[in-house]
Design an enzyme around this catalytic site. Structure first.
Site, PDB file in Angstrom:
ATOM      1  N   ARG A 103       0.961  -1.123   0.149  1.00  0.00           N
ATOM      2  CA  ARG A 103      -0.150  -0.129  -0.218  1.00  0.00           C
ATOM      3  C   ARG A 103       0.859   1.248   0.109  1.00  0.00           C
ATOM      4  O   ARG A 103       1.970   1.224   0.709  1.00  0.00           O
ATOM      5  CB  ARG A 103      -0.870   0.001   1.155  1.00  0.00           C
ATOM      6  CG  ARG A 103      -1.927  -1.158   1.410  1.00  0.00           C
ATOM      7  CD  ARG A 103      -2.782  -1.374   2.667  1.00  0.00           C
ATOM      8  NE  ARG A 103      -3.494  -2.426   2.863  1.00  0.00           N
ATOM      9  CZ  ARG A 103      -3.453  -3.485   3.447  1.00  0.00           C
ATOM     10  NH1 ARG A 103      -1.941  -3.730   3.843  1.00  0.00           N
ATOM     11  NH2 ARG A 103      -3.942  -4.402   3.492  1.00  0.00           N
ATOM     12  N   HIS A 158      -4.571   2.727  -4.969  1.00  0.00           N
ATOM     13  CA  HIS A 158      -4.399   1.129  -4.875  1.00  0.00           C
ATOM     14  C   HIS A 158      -3.980   0.621  -6.290  1.00  0.00           C
ATOM     15  O   HIS A 158      -3.980  -0.649  -6.228  1.00  0.00           O
ATOM     16  CB  HIS A 158      -5.648   0.577  -4.461  1.00  0.00           C
ATOM     17  CG  HIS A 158      -5.746   0.472  -2.827  1.00  0.00           C
ATOM     18  ND1 HIS A 158      -4.792   1.125  -2.077  1.00  0.00           N
ATOM     19  CD2 HIS A 158      -5.996  -0.547  -2.306  1.00  0.00           C
ATOM     20  CE1 HIS A 158      -4.709   0.495  -0.918  1.00  0.00           C
ATOM     21  NE2 HIS A 158      -5.594  -0.358  -0.934  1.00  0.00           N
ATOM     22  N   LYS A 172      -1.679  -2.565   8.184  1.00  0.00           N
ATOM     23  CA  LYS A 172      -2.851  -2.205   8.933  1.00  0.00           C
ATOM     24  C   LYS A 172      -2.752  -2.717  10.103  1.00  0.00           C
ATOM     25  O   LYS A 172      -2.144  -3.785  10.361  1.00  0.00           O
ATOM     26  CB  LYS A 172      -4.149  -2.602   8.239  1.00  0.00           C
ATOM     27  CG  LYS A 172      -4.343  -1.871   6.891  1.00  0.00           C
ATOM     28  CD  LYS A 172      -5.792  -2.287   6.499  1.00  0.00           C
ATOM     29  CE  LYS A 172      -6.023  -1.295   5.245  1.00  0.00           C
ATOM     30  NZ  LYS A 172      -7.465  -1.771   4.759  1.00  0.00           N
ATOM     31  N   ARG A 224      -0.985  -1.689  -6.525  1.00  0.00           N
ATOM     32  CA  ARG A 224      -1.390  -2.932  -5.855  1.00  0.00           C
ATOM     33  C   ARG A 224      -2.261  -3.735  -6.664  1.00  0.00           C
ATOM     34  O   ARG A 224      -2.043  -5.066  -6.685  1.00  0.00           O
ATOM     35  CB  ARG A 224      -2.038  -2.326  -4.559  1.00  0.00           C
ATOM     36  CG  ARG A 224      -2.138  -3.368  -3.648  1.00  0.00           C
ATOM     37  CD  ARG A 224      -2.488  -2.832  -2.123  1.00  0.00           C
ATOM     38  NE  ARG A 224      -3.423  -3.737  -1.195  1.00  0.00           N
ATOM     39  CZ  ARG A 224      -2.689  -4.361  -0.528  1.00  0.00           C
ATOM     40  NH1 ARG A 224      -1.295  -4.413  -0.466  1.00  0.00           N
ATOM     41  NH2 ARG A 224      -3.301  -5.445   0.341  1.00  0.00           N
ATOM     42  N   TYR A 268      -9.464 -10.359  -7.511  1.00  0.00           N
ATOM     43  CA  TYR A 268      -8.801 -10.407  -8.529  1.00  0.00           C
ATOM     44  C   TYR A 268      -8.798 -11.451  -9.576  1.00  0.00           C
ATOM     45  O   TYR A 268      -8.494 -11.477 -10.605  1.00  0.00           O
ATOM     46  CB  TYR A 268      -7.206 -10.340  -7.954  1.00  0.00           C
ATOM     47  CG  TYR A 268      -6.908  -9.067  -7.265  1.00  0.00           C
ATOM     48  CD1 TYR A 268      -6.880  -7.865  -7.939  1.00  0.00           C
ATOM     49  CD2 TYR A 268      -6.926  -9.051  -6.008  1.00  0.00           C
ATOM     50  CE1 TYR A 268      -6.440  -6.675  -7.313  1.00  0.00           C
ATOM     51  CE2 TYR A 268      -6.707  -8.144  -5.148  1.00  0.00           C
ATOM     52  CZ  TYR A 268      -6.726  -6.752  -5.945  1.00  0.00           C
ATOM     53  OH  TYR A 268      -6.142  -5.509  -5.168  1.00  0.00           O
ATOM     54  N   HIS A 283      -3.629  -9.632   2.988  1.00  0.00           N
ATOM     55  CA  HIS A 283      -5.033  -9.650   3.444  1.00  0.00           C
ATOM     56  C   HIS A 283      -5.316 -10.609   4.391  1.00  0.00           C
ATOM     57  O   HIS A 283      -4.806 -11.750   4.142  1.00  0.00           O
ATOM     58  CB  HIS A 283      -5.793 -10.286   2.030  1.00  0.00           C
ATOM     59  CG  HIS A 283      -5.808  -9.101   0.942  1.00  0.00           C
ATOM     60  ND1 HIS A 283      -6.201  -9.182  -0.159  1.00  0.00           N
ATOM     61  CD2 HIS A 283      -5.995  -7.739   0.971  1.00  0.00           C
ATOM     62  CE1 HIS A 283      -6.428  -8.237  -1.025  1.00  0.00           C
ATOM     63  NE2 HIS A 283      -6.044  -7.253  -0.031  1.00  0.00           N
TER      64      HIS A 283
END
Length: 300
Positions: free
Chosen positions: A150, A246, A174, A249, A281, A272
């Site tokens: 990110r 993003h 995160k 990414r 994706y 994730h």
């Protein structure tokens, strides 16, 4: 003494910063969404957050639809407010969360935008040059494309987070979760060149620090700074599309899957928590395969 709505909002922001450790970028969205709702409560003469009821939440949802906001924007607003009122419930300010049962109708999930390989080559081409900022920009682009990290994670990279012997990067994501991400020879070369020839030049007018990417004054780059750099590269490459934080990414994940990577590996590389976040994706790659088939098969 009872706090005002803005004071409750400030307490919530501090909660997101300290306990949740959300990025400044994410917190800005929360704050904006809640401030918009507080404007609505003022218009409705609701003076105390304790007085907000489910019917008010439904009325606000109707108002958002009347403004013709996108489904994703409305869903984000509802999610922000649900979290805010959950916090107020935890703090025993309210007894019931008025947004708990508010459901936004789901539409078709928007597929993430990505660059084709030819477009990436155009972006890399406009980064070429001997100027310190050109060398820095190429290192940023190579690293983002090589790792799928990110933009906020990119700005947090310190020199000690890079293992050049193993070509591995320590990433703090995160919630301050850490993961290791490999990077390839192109990124390896670009980053080494940047550190050796450009970073120390840019740092001349700044106090010493260990952050990898710096601006023209030698200060650590911010996510907004990187977004500005990427936008300028798009303009310079004359690509007919807008870039968002993003997008590289998305490109990283899509190109890996298009070239045979398995979903679990991509999930781990992206950081994730849930496989469902990565599965979007697969829809992108299937669409890419379908278009390729239609274009090239004589009986498509």
């Amino acid at each position: 003494m009872t706090k005002t709505s803005n004071e409750y909002l400030q307490s919530f922001i501090e909660f997101l910063q300290i306990e949740k450790q959300y990025s400044n970028y994410t917190i800005e969205y929360y704050q904006y969404d809640i401030e918009e709702f507080l404007k609505f409560t003022n218009e409705q003469s609701i003076e105390d957050l304790k007085d907000v009821e489910y019917s008010d939440a439904r009325l606000y949802l109707t108002a958002l639809h009347e403004k013709q906001l996108s489904r994703s924007t409305i869903a984000r607003r509802v999610s922000s407010l649900r979290s805010f009122f959950r916090f107020l419930s935890r703090e025993q300010v309210i007894t019931e969360n008025p947004f708990l049962l508010v459901q936004q109708q789901k539409g078709a999930k928007k597929l993430p935008s990505f660059f084709y390989e030819e477009e990436m080559e155009e972006l890399f081409a406009v980064c070429e040059g001997e100027e310190p900022l050109q060398i820095r920009n190429k290192a940023i682009l190579e690293l983002l494309y090589a790792t799928g990290i990110r933009v906020s994670e990119c700005t947090g990279i310190e020199l000690t987070h890079i293992d050049f012997d193993l070509s591995v990067l320590l990433v703090k994501g995160k919630g301050n979760k850490e993961r290791y991400v490999p990077f390839g020879s192109f990124a390896h070369e670009a980053i080494e060149r940047y550190i050796a020839t450009a970073r120390h030049f840019l740092m001349k007018s700044a106090d010493s620090h260990s952050f990898l990417f710096v601006n023209h004054r030698g200060r650590p780059l911010t996510p907004r700074g990187i977004r500005h750099i990427l936008t300028k590269l798009i303009e310079k490459a004359s690509l007919t599309r807008k870039i968002h934080p993003h997008m590289l990414r998305h490109t990283f994940a899509t190109h890996l899957l298009n070239n045979g990577a398995d979903l679990r590996t991509v999930q781990e590389l992206l950081g994730h928590d849930h496989l469902s976040s990565t599965q979007v994706y697969t829809h992108v790659t299937k669409e890419h395969l379908r278009k390729t088939y239609v274009i090239h098969h004589p009986r498509a």
